[in-house]
Design a protein around this motif. Structure first.
Motif, PDB file in Angstrom:
ATOM      1  N   SER A  28      -2.591  12.632  43.493  1.00 27.40           N
ATOM      2  CA  SER A  28      -2.175  11.702  44.567  1.00 27.40           C
ATOM      3  C   SER A  28      -1.871  12.217  45.890  1.00 27.40           C
ATOM      4  O   SER A  28      -2.117  11.884  46.938  1.00 27.40           O
TER       5      SER A  28
ATOM      6  N   ARG B 234      -8.457   4.136  33.397  1.00 21.30           N
ATOM      7  CA  ARG B 234      -7.827   5.138  34.116  1.00 21.30           C
ATOM      8  C   ARG B 234      -6.161   5.477  33.450  1.00 21.30           C
ATOM      9  O   ARG B 234      -5.952   4.494  32.566  1.00 21.30           O
TER      10      ARG B 234
ATOM     11  N   VAL C 182      -5.758   9.250  48.503  1.00 19.74           N
ATOM     12  CA  VAL C 182      -6.266   9.249  46.916  1.00 19.74           C
ATOM     13  C   VAL C 182      -6.961   7.875  46.757  1.00 19.74           C
ATOM     14  O   VAL C 182      -8.096   7.852  46.058  1.00 19.74           O
ATOM     15  N   THR C 183      -6.555   6.739  47.300  1.00 22.87           N
ATOM     16  CA  THR C 183      -7.290   5.292  47.136  1.00 22.87           C
ATOM     17  C   THR C 183      -8.400   5.405  47.501  1.00 22.87           C
ATOM     18  O   THR C 183      -9.520   5.034  47.253  1.00 22.87           O
TER      19      THR C 183
ATOM     20  N   ILE D 149      -9.741   9.200  35.619  1.00 21.22           N
ATOM     21  CA  ILE D 149     -10.576   8.065  35.470  1.00 21.22           C
ATOM     22  C   ILE D 149     -11.894   8.311  34.902  1.00 21.22           C
ATOM     23  O   ILE D 149     -12.499   9.481  35.047  1.00 21.22           O
TER      24      ILE D 149
ATOM     25  N   CYS E  59     -13.294  11.891  36.165  1.00 18.65           N
ATOM     26  CA  CYS E  59     -12.824  12.532  37.331  1.00 18.65           C
ATOM     27  C   CYS E  59     -11.501  12.874  37.222  1.00 18.65           C
ATOM     28  O   CYS E  59     -10.625  11.978  36.898  1.00 18.65           O
TER      29      CYS E  59
ATOM     30  N   LEU F 154      -9.503  14.721  45.292  1.00 14.19           N
ATOM     31  CA  LEU F 154     -10.526  15.001  44.066  1.00 14.19           C
ATOM     32  C   LEU F 154     -10.498  16.429  43.495  1.00 14.19           C
ATOM     33  O   LEU F 154     -10.752  17.131  44.439  1.00 14.19           O
TER      34      LEU F 154
ATOM     35  N   PHE G 209      -8.042  13.151  39.845  1.00  8.60           N
ATOM     36  CA  PHE G 209      -7.274  13.098  41.222  1.00  8.60           C
ATOM     37  C   PHE G 209      -5.935  13.694  41.188  1.00  8.60           C
ATOM     38  O   PHE G 209      -5.243  13.111  40.380  1.00  8.60           O
TER      39      PHE G 209
ATOM     40  N   GLN H 190      -2.603   7.571  34.599  1.00 15.42           N
ATOM     41  CA  GLN H 190      -1.506   8.312  35.507  1.00 15.42           C
ATOM     42  C   GLN H 190      -0.586   9.034  34.956  1.00 15.42           C
ATOM     43  O   GLN H 190       0.185   8.489  34.199  1.00 15.42           O
TER      44      GLN H 190
ATOM     45  N   ILE I  16     -10.975   7.926  45.489  1.00 17.08           N
ATOM     46  CA  ILE I  16     -11.176   7.068  44.226  1.00 17.08           C
ATOM     47  C   ILE I  16     -12.224   5.955  44.645  1.00 17.08           C
ATOM     48  O   ILE I  16     -13.425   5.948  44.115  1.00 17.08           O
ATOM     49  N   LYS I  17     -12.138   5.360  45.872  1.00 16.53           N
ATOM     50  CA  LYS I  17     -13.128   4.448  46.175  1.00 16.53           C
ATOM     51  C   LYS I  17     -14.638   5.146  46.513  1.00 16.53           C
ATOM     52  O   LYS I  17     -15.459   4.546  46.351  1.00 16.53           O
TER      53      LYS I  17
ATOM     54  N   THR J 102     -15.151  16.811  38.904  1.00 22.87           N
ATOM     55  CA  THR J 102     -15.777  15.640  38.263  1.00 22.87           C
ATOM     56  C   THR J 102     -16.518  15.990  36.993  1.00 22.87           C
ATOM     57  O   THR J 102     -17.303  17.183  37.141  1.00 22.87           O
TER      58      THR J 102
END
Lengths: 151, 106
Positions: free
Chosen positions: A86, A132, A30-31, A122, A82, A92, A84, A134, A34-35, A95
């Motif tokens: 995890s 963001r 997920v990181t 986000i 967006c 994803l 997401f 969570q 997001i990146k 969007t």
């Protein structure tokens, strides 16, 4: 070897055995996701609100409301948002791009969750700042569990 | 192809943010389901959804397999003048489903 060392050894051994069983995406995926969307820009917590049930009986359809605090005027607005998950195989989920006729930065849909996990929302503002939030959701039966009967 | 349902209020005041609802019948196969023969059903999803009003976009959604079957969206539209509200769903094969309604403002 004393008792503490022995217990630690047993614990790490168990982790090694369990690791291959966790085939779904981990937090690293997920990181990365997001990146790949936002390019590693700094994010702040706040302004975005996610509303999800605390406990979802089935992961096939979990109602989700995403809203962003914004006046939605011509100069101060939400460009996109967006969602997401995890631990979904594909982190994803969707969007949303808000156009000039969007009345408010609020959005409701149904999502799939593979299991108990964090859902991340986000939002990118017109000044390109990122915000963001969570939310933890407990899922009884995940959407990716192969069920013989479909309902 | 697909059957769609939309909900647009009949009338609104100028500047009012009205709620719009849109749903389309689609399996949104995520590539993890198996059929009765045990073979995996390939991914089959709607990839894009757009709502247009008064010559500009209200919202555009990029869909992923993480959305539920029969994707439903609700969002808000800022009423400016009487006009058509058009909806468009695009399938991964390029199949387009459209729907529309008229919003009376004033």
């Amino acid at each position: 070897m004393n008792r503490r060392d022995a217990l630690t050894a047993i614990g790490s051994g168990a982790t090694l055995i369990l690791l291959p069983l966790m085939s779904f995406a981990g937090d690293q995926d997920v990181t990365d996701a997001i990146k790949s969307v936002f390019g590693g820009k700094p994010m702040r917590n706040g302004r975005v609100t996610l509303e999800l049930p605390k406990l979802a009986e089935t992961g096939n359809s979990v109602p989700l409301t995403l809203s962003v605090k914004s006046p939605m005027s011509a100069h101060d607005r939400v460009l996109r948002a967006c969602i997401f998950a995890s631990r979904n195989p594909r982190p994803l989920i969707a969007t949303m791009t808000f156009g000039p006729h969007a009345g408010s930065a609020s959005f409701n849909t149904n999502i799939r969750l593979s299991g108990t996990q964090d859902v991340i929302g986000i939002a990118e503002m017109s000044d390109h700042s990122l915000w963001r939030t969570q939310v933890r959701v407990f899922v009884t039966v995940g959407a990716c569990d192969a069920l013989q009967t479909r309902y | 192809m697909a059957n769609s349902r939309i909900k647009v209020p009949e009338s609104a005041r100028v500047g009012e943010a009205v709620e719009i609802r849109a749903m389309v019948m689609h399996p949104m196969e995520n590539g993890y389901n198996v059929d009765t023969q045990g073979t995996t059903i390939p991914v089959h999803i709607i990839t894009d959804f757009v709502c247009r009003y008064d010559g500009a976009e209200v919202i555009r959604v990029k869909l992923e397999p993480g959305l539920s079957a029969n994707p439903f969206f609700s969002f808000y539209l800022k009423a400016t003048k009487t006009g058509a509200v058009d909806f468009e769903w695009v399938d991964q094969d390029g199949t387009v489903t459209t729907a529309g309604a008229t919003l009376r403002v004033g």
